[in-house]
Design an enzyme around this catalytic site. Structure first.
Site, short mmCIF file in Angstrom:
data_model
loop_
_atom_site.label_atom_id
_atom_site.label_comp_id
_atom_site.label_asym_id
_atom_site.label_seq_id
_atom_site.Cartn_x
_atom_site.Cartn_y
_atom_site.Cartn_z
CB SER A 1 5.31 -16.80 11.08
OG SER A 1 5.07 -17.55 9.57
CB SER B 1 9.25 -17.71 9.38
OG SER B 1 8.30 -16.73 10.44
CE LYS C 1 10.18 -15.51 12.96
NZ LYS C 1 9.14 -14.68 12.54
#
Lengths: 95, 485
Positions: B177, B153, B78
């Site tokens: 997330s 997310s 990420k």
């Protein structure tokens, strides 16, 4: 109303955000709805309850105060928007 | 050879036997990214040259006979992880030009094993969102249905695994997330116990809730990745010095005799019918595998979302004060002095959701409101945590849905922040309690969308929920699927 437009403008100043009038309008309604929702926490009696700041109970984490290698000035400054020698340069602070 | 249907351990065996090379693997996954990312937008940055160099070094290490479990395996992380000399944007305009001078500890641990990091994955800006629509790099599309969100997310981290662009990724989970996008994309995602993995070098959102974890196409790969990144780090004084078990060693021991709790508050009206049916079928599977099912209660569940959106936003407003246009990131200066520069920089650099959370958090911490909002939320957090401790005295782990519905449509909730927040109702309590949980595929909706099952474990009981997840994965046929792109 939990919050009005003047409150939102005040919070924007505290948060150092130069928001547009349209943003302030939208936020007033949205923050009011969210604050209205979180009001439900007041249904709970929390008298005498210890607040939880961290999920894992921890005492202070101590270590020896030793000098160790760090990334150095040049690498620390590599992303600076503006610099002067080994300093970060900012707009004038005092008039 | 279809590289995209393999597991990390199978690839490791092929690498060891000289049947393939890390350079060959890396090229294959980079090709897959090129072929598919125009459709799903999972990557913000692809590190082709760096990856091929790392792959070459990995091949030399394998040839020298000192390979680690991840040596030569292509992975991606990420864009919230600092990666040395690689752009790290956190999907924000304010970090658009930021090139990190150092590696996050989790990234450094992957590199020490010789893993090949092929790029940085899309996400909601500063990890704030449940749909990956809040990204300066554009929305990520769900690989199973391009008109739907991948969740957030860590939407890029989940979509990329589902699309076969990489076998596994790292994400972060502050209120769901990792687990919610894993559920929406049909992959396995684990949020470890708070303190299990170092947060050093991970861009901070809400520091008392943030935790790093793996996403992968199967439980075993998830366990392999967790084993690589878990453990105490002197650079993160909230990481906990608890020994890291060998997650693979106990993976296949089954769930016979285990007590599984069903928290009644998670089986509510309004749960999507397909989600309910899939989770009920999963309960039957666990019974057949020899587990005992017990009803339990988490009485304060209904207060978790309100509690979270005060604590997380308060911590965020403090953490994001560092983006001031001074040391890194974008600066907007129109000659109004230092304060004016701060205000213009932040107004131009942050997106709407980030501004909304900074504003809410600033309000909750401001003079006259601290006790009513932030302190109250911290006390309610204690009650939620006590619910979990009490439930875990009765059962080994708990089983719930991950999300009330399968992936929703892009744009569906974007104008209603509160509805968006409520989509995290089943994942948020675990972050507040600080315990661990994982999401794994347990079904498919009538519209062909993946449905996830959540297993909630005690603090530092990652091995136990991985074991339970492996048992389910191997008793059913829902896992390991590649989205048709």
């Amino acid at each position: 109303m939990k919050i009005n437009r003047e409150d939102v403008e005040h919070v924007a100043r505290l948060a150092r955000l130069a928001l547009q009038p349209a943003e302030l309008d939208a936020l007033t309604g949205q923050m009011d709805a969210i604050l209205d929702y979180v009001e439900k926490l007041n249904e709970l009696d929390t008298e005498g309850i210890t607040p939880t700041a961290h999920a894992v109970p921890m005492e202070n984490a101590f270590r020896e105060d030793l000098v160790k290698p760090s990334i150095g000035i040049a690498r620390a400054q590599q992303n600076a928007p503006d610099k002067d020698g080994s300093c970060f340069k900012v707009p004038k602070v005092i008039e | 050879m279809d590289l995209n249907s393999l597991t990390i351990s199978q690839l490791r065996a092929q690498l060891a036997a000289g049947e393939t090379t890390s350079v060959e693997l890396t090229r294959a996954f980079l090709e897959r990214v090129k072929a598919t990312d125009g459709k799903i937008n999972a990557f913000i940055t692809v590190c082709e040259q760096e990856a091929l160099t790392a792959a070459d070094e990995a091949d030399q290490r394998i040839a020298a006979g000192n390979a680690a479990p991840l040596t030569g395996i292509p992975l991606a992380v990420k864009d919230i992880f600092n990666t040395r000399e690689v752009r790290t944007t956190c999907a924000s305009k304010i970090l658009d030009n930021y090139v990190s001078p150092y590696d996050a500890t989790a990234v450094a641990r992957l590199r020490e094993q010789g893993a090949v990091i092929i790029g940085k994955l899309n996400m909601d800006e500063f990890a704030m969102g449940s749909s990956n629509e809040n990204s300066a790099a554009g929305s990520v599309k769900n690989p199973w249905d391009l008109s739907r969100v991948p969740g957030g997310s860590s939407g890029g981290s989940a979509a990329s695994v589902a699309a076969g662009q990489v076998l596994a990724t790292l994400g972060t989970d502050t209120g769901g997330s990792i687990r919610q996008p894993a559920s929406h994309c049909g992959v396995v995602g684990l949020k470890p116990t708070y303190g299990r993995v170092s947060r050093y070098g991970v861009v901070a959102y809400a520091s008392s809730l943030d935790q790093v974890g793996p996403l992968a196409r199967n439980v075993e790969d998830c366990a392999t990745l967790l084993g690589a990144v878990a453990g105490y780090d002197p650079a993160d004084s909230t990481s906990v010095d608890v020994p890291v078990p060998d997650y693979l060693a106990t993976l296949k021991e089954g769930v016979k005799g285990k007590k599984i709790g069903l928290p009644q508050e998670y089986f509510i009206d309004g749960l999507d019918a397909d989600v309910q049916a899939a989770v009920e079928a999963a309960i039957e599977t666990y019974k057949q595998l020899g587990a005992e099912i017990v009803e339990v209660n988490l009485p304060h569940t209904d207060y978790a979302v309100a509690c979270y959106y005060l604590i997380a936003t308060a911590e965020a407003s403090s953490n994001l004060a560092r983006y001031d246009g001074v040391r890194y990131g974008v600066r907007v200066d129109n000659g109004e002095g230092l304060i004016g520069m701060y205000q213009r920089t932040r107004a131009a650099g942050f997106g709407d959701e980030v501004k909304r959370r900074i504003m809410l958090g600033t309000y909750a911490l401001s003079s006259g409101y601290y006790d009513a909002y932030y302190l109250k939320a911290q006390k309610v957090r204690t009650l939620i945590r006590q619910d979990f401790l009490a439930a875990f005295e009765q059962v080994d782990f708990m089983l719930t849905p991950v999300a009330p519905t399968p992936a929703f449509r892009i744009g569906e909730k974007v104008n209603d922040p509160l509805q968006m927040y409520l989509s995290d109702i089943f994942t948020i309590p675990v972050n507040l309690a600080g315990t661990c949980a994982l999401s794994l595929p347990c079904g498919v909706s009538s519209e062909g969308l993946p449905i996830g099952l959540q297993l909630l474990g005690k603090a530092f009981a990652e091995a136990e929920i991985l074991q339970a997840a492996w048992a389910f994965e191997n008793a059913t046929d829902f896992g390991g699927k590649l989205a048709p792109l």
